[in-house]
Design an enzyme around this catalytic site. Sequence first.
Site, PDB file in Angstrom:
ATOM      1  N   ASN A 194       1.917  -2.998  -6.114  1.00 37.45           N
ATOM      2  CA  ASN A 194       1.901  -2.067  -4.976  1.00 37.45           C
ATOM      3  C   ASN A 194       0.510  -1.769  -4.420  1.00 37.45           C
ATOM      4  OD1 ASN A 194       2.955   0.492  -3.495  1.00 37.45           O
ATOM      5  ND2 ASN A 194       1.452   1.316  -4.949  1.00 37.45           N
ATOM      6  N   HIS A 195      -0.557  -2.004  -5.225  1.00 41.56           N
ATOM      7  CA  HIS A 195      -1.894  -1.594  -4.798  1.00 41.56           C
ATOM      8  C   HIS A 195      -2.388  -2.396  -3.591  1.00 41.56           C
ATOM      9  CE1 HIS A 195      -2.521  -5.084  -7.377  1.00 41.56           C
ATOM     10  NE2 HIS A 195      -3.578  -5.320  -6.616  1.00 41.56           N
TER      11      HIS A 195
ATOM     12  N   SER B 266       4.821  -5.253   3.889  1.00 38.36           N
ATOM     13  CA  SER B 266       4.798  -4.446   5.121  1.00 38.36           C
ATOM     14  C   SER B 266       5.414  -5.239   6.259  1.00 38.36           C
ATOM     15  CB  SER B 266       3.329  -4.154   5.430  1.00 38.36           C
ATOM     16  OG  SER B 266       3.136  -3.741   6.762  1.00 38.36           O
TER      17      SER B 266
ATOM     18  N   TYR C  28      -5.641  -7.387   6.645  1.00 36.32           N
ATOM     19  CA  TYR C  28      -4.540  -6.840   5.838  1.00 36.32           C
ATOM     20  C   TYR C  28      -3.262  -7.662   6.029  1.00 36.32           C
ATOM     21  CZ  TYR C  28      -0.809  -3.417   4.761  1.00 36.32           C
ATOM     22  OH  TYR C  28       0.315  -2.792   4.297  1.00 36.32           O
TER      23      TYR C  28
ATOM     24  N   ALA D  14      -2.926 -10.708   6.962  1.00 40.02           N
ATOM     25  CA  ALA D  14      -3.051 -12.042   6.343  1.00 40.02           C
ATOM     26  C   ALA D  14      -2.672 -11.978   4.866  1.00 40.02           C
ATOM     27  CB  ALA D  14      -4.483 -12.556   6.490  1.00 40.02           C
TER      28      ALA D  14
ATOM     29  N   LYS E  58      -0.695  -9.864   3.395  1.00 42.12           N
ATOM     30  CA  LYS E  58       0.739  -9.574   3.215  1.00 42.12           C
ATOM     31  C   LYS E  58       1.599 -10.801   3.543  1.00 42.12           C
ATOM     32  CE  LYS E  58       0.549  -5.225   1.824  1.00 42.12           C
ATOM     33  NZ  LYS E  58       0.831  -4.877   0.414  1.00 42.12           N
TER      34      LYS E  58
ATOM     35  N   ILE F 225       4.647   4.675   6.680  1.00 45.72           N
ATOM     36  CA  ILE F 225       5.037   5.669   5.663  1.00 45.72           C
ATOM     37  C   ILE F 225       3.972   6.781   5.626  1.00 45.72           C
ATOM     38  CG2 ILE F 225       5.704   5.987   3.224  1.00 45.72           C
ATOM     39  CD1 ILE F 225       7.427   3.853   4.716  1.00 45.72           C
ATOM     40  N   ASP F 226       4.399   8.009   5.368  1.00 48.55           N
ATOM     41  CA  ASP F 226       3.484   9.157   5.525  1.00 48.55           C
ATOM     42  C   ASP F 226       2.541   9.398   4.340  1.00 48.55           C
ATOM     43  OD1 ASP F 226       5.158  10.211   3.574  1.00 48.55           O
ATOM     44  OD2 ASP F 226       5.807  11.945   4.751  1.00 48.55           O
ATOM     45  N   THR F 227       1.938   8.355   3.792  1.00 50.90           N
ATOM     46  CA  THR F 227       0.956   8.570   2.716  1.00 50.90           C
ATOM     47  C   THR F 227      -0.352   9.077   3.340  1.00 50.90           C
ATOM     48  OG1 THR F 227       0.130   6.294   2.820  1.00 50.90           O
ATOM     49  CG2 THR F 227       1.954   6.712   1.317  1.00 50.90           C
TER      50      THR F 227
HETATM   51  N1  LIG Z   1       1.697   3.752   3.985  1.00 54.35           N
HETATM   52  C1  LIG Z   1       2.150   2.866   4.867  1.00 54.35           C
HETATM   53  O1  LIG Z   1       2.322   3.159   6.070  1.00 54.35           O
HETATM   54  C2  LIG Z   1       2.538   1.509   4.409  1.00 54.35           C
HETATM   55  C3  LIG Z   1       2.267   1.032   3.144  1.00 54.35           C
HETATM   56  N2  LIG Z   1       2.660  -0.219   2.773  1.00 54.35           N
HETATM   57  C4  LIG Z   1       2.356  -0.734   1.459  1.00 54.35           C
HETATM   58  O2  LIG Z   1       2.679   0.214   0.458  1.00 54.35           O
HETATM   59  C5  LIG Z   1       1.778   0.083  -0.641  1.00 54.35           C
HETATM   60  C6  LIG Z   1       1.186   1.418  -0.994  1.00 54.35           C
HETATM   61  O3  LIG Z   1       0.528   1.942   0.149  1.00 54.35           O
HETATM   62  P1  LIG Z   1       0.060   3.470   0.220  1.00 54.35           P
HETATM   63  O4  LIG Z   1       0.760   4.261  -0.811  1.00 54.35           O
HETATM   64  O5  LIG Z   1       0.098   3.892   1.628  1.00 54.35           O
HETATM   65  O6  LIG Z   1      -1.466   3.299  -0.203  1.00 54.35           O
HETATM   66  P2  LIG Z   1      -2.483   4.330  -0.905  1.00 54.35           P
HETATM   67  O7  LIG Z   1      -3.797   4.096  -0.241  1.00 54.35           O
HETATM   68  O8  LIG Z   1      -1.954   5.709  -0.949  1.00 54.35           O
HETATM   69  O9  LIG Z   1      -2.534   3.785  -2.401  1.00 54.35           O
HETATM   70  C7  LIG Z   1      -3.213   2.634  -2.732  1.00 54.35           C
HETATM   71  C8  LIG Z   1      -3.356   2.578  -4.232  1.00 54.35           C
HETATM   72  O10 LIG Z   1      -4.084   1.407  -4.586  1.00 54.35           O
HETATM   73  C9  LIG Z   1      -5.201   1.781  -5.393  1.00 54.35           C
HETATM   74  N3  LIG Z   1      -6.320   0.896  -5.126  1.00 54.35           N
HETATM   75  C10 LIG Z   1      -7.138   0.854  -4.040  1.00 54.35           C
HETATM   76  N4  LIG Z   1      -8.057  -0.099  -4.175  1.00 54.35           N
HETATM   77  C11 LIG Z   1      -7.845  -0.673  -5.384  1.00 54.35           C
HETATM   78  C12 LIG Z   1      -8.495  -1.706  -6.118  1.00 54.35           C
HETATM   79  N5  LIG Z   1      -9.562  -2.352  -5.629  1.00 54.35           N
HETATM   80  N6  LIG Z   1      -8.018  -2.031  -7.332  1.00 54.35           N
HETATM   81  C13 LIG Z   1      -6.949  -1.384  -7.857  1.00 54.35           C
HETATM   82  N7  LIG Z   1      -6.290  -0.413  -7.213  1.00 54.35           N
HETATM   83  C14 LIG Z   1      -6.736  -0.049  -5.985  1.00 54.35           C
HETATM   84  C15 LIG Z   1      -5.496   3.223  -5.002  1.00 54.35           C
HETATM   85  O11 LIG Z   1      -6.135   3.961  -6.035  1.00 54.35           O
HETATM   86  P3  LIG Z   1      -7.701   4.001  -6.311  1.00 54.35           P
HETATM   87  O12 LIG Z   1      -8.375   4.279  -5.017  1.00 54.35           O
HETATM   88  O13 LIG Z   1      -7.818   5.083  -7.334  1.00 54.35           O
HETATM   89  O14 LIG Z   1      -8.045   2.661  -6.885  1.00 54.35           O
HETATM   90  C16 LIG Z   1      -4.094   3.765  -4.812  1.00 54.35           C
HETATM   91  O15 LIG Z   1      -3.546   4.122  -6.046  1.00 54.35           O
HETATM   92  C17 LIG Z   1       0.746  -0.971  -0.233  1.00 54.35           C
HETATM   93  O16 LIG Z   1       1.106  -2.222  -0.762  1.00 54.35           O
HETATM   94  C18 LIG Z   1       0.870  -0.997   1.289  1.00 54.35           C
HETATM   95  O17 LIG Z   1       0.498  -2.237   1.817  1.00 54.35           O
HETATM   96  C19 LIG Z   1       3.326  -1.050   3.621  1.00 54.35           C
HETATM   97  C20 LIG Z   1       3.606  -0.640   4.884  1.00 54.35           C
HETATM   98  C21 LIG Z   1       3.247   0.668   5.391  1.00 54.35           C
HETATM   99  C1  LIG Z   2       2.412   0.594  13.448  1.00 54.18           C
HETATM  100  C2  LIG Z   2       2.826  -0.552  12.544  1.00 54.18           C
HETATM  101  C3  LIG Z   2       4.223  -1.071  12.791  1.00 54.18           C
HETATM  102  C4  LIG Z   2       4.685  -1.153  14.230  1.00 54.18           C
HETATM  103  C5  LIG Z   2       5.859  -0.307  14.487  1.00 54.18           C
HETATM  104  O1  LIG Z   2       6.129  -0.030  15.596  1.00 54.18           O
HETATM  105  N1  LIG Z   2       6.577   0.134  13.465  1.00 54.18           N
HETATM  106  C6  LIG Z   2       7.645   1.028  13.526  1.00 54.18           C
HETATM  107  C7  LIG Z   2       7.800   1.646  12.138  1.00 54.18           C
HETATM  108  O2  LIG Z   2       7.181   1.083  11.247  1.00 54.18           O
HETATM  109  O3  LIG Z   2       8.512   2.660  11.987  1.00 54.18           O
HETATM  110  C8  LIG Z   2       2.701  -0.094  11.081  1.00 54.18           C
HETATM  111  C9  LIG Z   2       3.575  -0.911  10.147  1.00 54.18           C
HETATM  112  C10 LIG Z   2       2.782  -1.154   8.900  1.00 54.18           C
HETATM  113  C11 LIG Z   2       1.630  -0.245   9.000  1.00 54.18           C
HETATM  114  C12 LIG Z   2       0.383  -0.462   8.145  1.00 54.18           C
HETATM  115  C13 LIG Z   2       0.618  -0.804   6.769  1.00 54.18           C
HETATM  116  O4  LIG Z   2       1.289  -1.747   6.468  1.00 54.18           O
HETATM  117  C14 LIG Z   2      -0.126   0.005   5.746  1.00 54.18           C
HETATM  118  C15 LIG Z   2      -1.532   0.083   6.033  1.00 54.18           C
HETATM  119  C16 LIG Z   2      -2.272   0.535   4.891  1.00 54.18           C
HETATM  120  C17 LIG Z   2      -3.402   1.466   5.063  1.00 54.18           C
HETATM  121  O5  LIG Z   2      -3.142   2.569   4.211  1.00 54.18           O
HETATM  122  C18 LIG Z   2      -3.696   1.912   6.486  1.00 54.18           C
HETATM  123  C19 LIG Z   2      -2.538   1.922   7.373  1.00 54.18           C
HETATM  124  C20 LIG Z   2      -1.824   0.611   7.454  1.00 54.18           C
HETATM  125  C21 LIG Z   2      -2.749  -0.414   8.093  1.00 54.18           C
HETATM  126  C22 LIG Z   2      -0.557   0.741   8.296  1.00 54.18           C
HETATM  127  C23 LIG Z   2      -0.847   0.952   9.775  1.00 54.18           C
HETATM  128  C24 LIG Z   2       0.399   1.027  10.680  1.00 54.18           C
HETATM  129  C25 LIG Z   2       1.289  -0.174  10.480  1.00 54.18           C
HETATM  130  C26 LIG Z   2       0.551  -1.420  10.990  1.00 54.18           C
END
Ligand SMILES: NC(=O)C1=CN([C@@H]2O[C@H](COP(=O)(O)OP(=O)(O)OC[C@H]3O[C@@H](n4cnc5c(N)ncnc54)[C@H](OP(=O)(O)O)[C@@H]3O)[C@@H](O)[C@H]2O)C=CC1
Ligand SMILES: C[C@H](CCC(=O)NCC(=O)O)[C@H]1CC[C@H]2[C@@H]3C(=O)C[C@@H]4C[C@H](O)CC[C@]4(C)[C@H]3CC[C@]12C
Length: 294
Positions: A102-103, A153, A166, A168, A170, A201-203
């Site tokens: 997931n990271h 994603s 990013y 690329a 995924k 997602i609202d992280t």
């Molecule tokens: N949030 C979103 O809108 C979306 C998220 N995703 C995917 O969901 C997953 C989680 O995303 P999200 O929860 O938002 O991300 P976060 O940024 O909240 O979490 C990322 C995690 O990865 C860890 N991390 C960062 N850098 C490293 C590193 N170099 N080595 C090991 N661990 C690392 C961070 O912890 P630390 O900094 O302590 O290392 C943290 O625990 C990802 O795969 C993301 O691509 C997909 C689509 C949309």
């Molecule tokens: C805005 C992108 C998708 C286009 C859309 O219209 N989506 C509708 C919907 O998703 O409800 C976003 C889809 C994936 C996002 C990105 C992502 O995968 C996680 C990233 C990780 C990092 O924490 C920063 C934000 C992200 C680049 C994030 C940005 C928005 C998307 C591209």
Amino acid sequence: MYFYSAPENFNEEMLRGKRVIVTGASSGIGEQMAYHLARMGAHVLLTARTEAKLQKVVERCLELGAASARFVSGSMEDTAFAEEVVKEAENTWGGLDMLILNHIGNSYFNYFDGDVDHIRKLLETNFLSYVAMTVTALPMLKESEGNIVVVSSVAGKAGGPFVAPYSATKFALDGFFSSLRHEFIIDNVNVSITLCILGYIDTDSAMRAVSHAIKVAPSPKEECALEIIRSGALRQRELHYPPGIVSGMLLLRGLAPGFLDTLIRSNVVVENVQRAPPPHGTRVPLAGSPGSGR
Ligand SMILES: NC(=O)C1=CN([C@@H]2O[C@H](COP(=O)(O)OP(=O)(O)OC[C@H]3O[C@@H](n4cnc5c(N)ncnc54)[C@H](OP(=O)(O)O)[C@@H]3O)[C@@H](O)[C@H]2O)C=CC1
Ligand SMILES: C[C@H](CCC(=O)NCC(=O)O)[C@H]1CC[C@H]2[C@@H]3C(=O)C[C@@H]4C[C@H](O)CC[C@]4(C)[C@H]3CC[C@]12C
């Protein structure tokens, strides 16, 4: 059609006593997955870089009822660390049931800046470490007939602006794990591979990175985390979350890709994406000017 012997209905009891690794578990979706798994009575091994955050997540997991909870801290930029995490599971539990990858490493939401080295490093963290963990964990997962869950994603299925490096990484995950799934089926390896295609997602990190520039509302991380665990336990091929939006986008990708591209761009407020000035006398701009539609 399912090729694995897959259960039809999800029951949280399925995770009781299971041995699960969650990467990127110090925040966001990974942290929420750790809490769900703890509540379900799983053994969890959590990893990320920040020890202080992981310590807190482990404490909360124990309060929530985890069968056991521990962490290993380090950076996934180094594939040796990725292997070390899996070895830790082997030494502690003597086996593994579910590997949740997931990271992600730090990147940016902006015009591609031409930095090839950033892409190389991001591939190490977001892609090669996933491969290294899978290779090391495979003997244990074969033994348990377990699950590999890969968090990706919509940006790993359809290109969108401002996420070139990013995106690329995924797409690479989809290519690798979709090919591996075929090989498992051909060889009757009963290890499931679930690719999770997530929308916005609202992280905290995603909101910080894009809330000023994205028109769509984000979906809740708690529900997203539960859906990821559920789809892994049910040995599903792919998860689309949020379901309507992501499945709709993927359908359009096949039927009307140009229209999908227009729709994706229409969700981004390009004016709110700052174009950084190139370092003096170096990089040539790689994309059209803001608002040019390229
Ligand atoms: N949030 C979103 O809108 C979306 C998220 N995703 C995917 O969901 C997953 C989680 O995303 P999200 O929860 O938002 O991300 P976060 O940024 O909240 O979490 C990322 C995690 O990865 C860890 N991390 C960062 N850098 C490293 C590193 N170099 N080595 C090991 N661990 C690392 C961070 O912890 P630390 O900094 O302590 O290392 C943290 O625990 C990802 O795969 C993301 O691509 C997909 C689509 C949309
Ligand atoms: C805005 C992108 C998708 C286009 C859309 O219209 N989506 C509708 C919907 O998703 O409800 C976003 C889809 C994936 C996002 C990105 C992502 O995968 C996680 C990233 C990780 C990092 O924490 C920063 C934000 C992200 C680049 C994030 C940005 C928005 C998307 C591209």
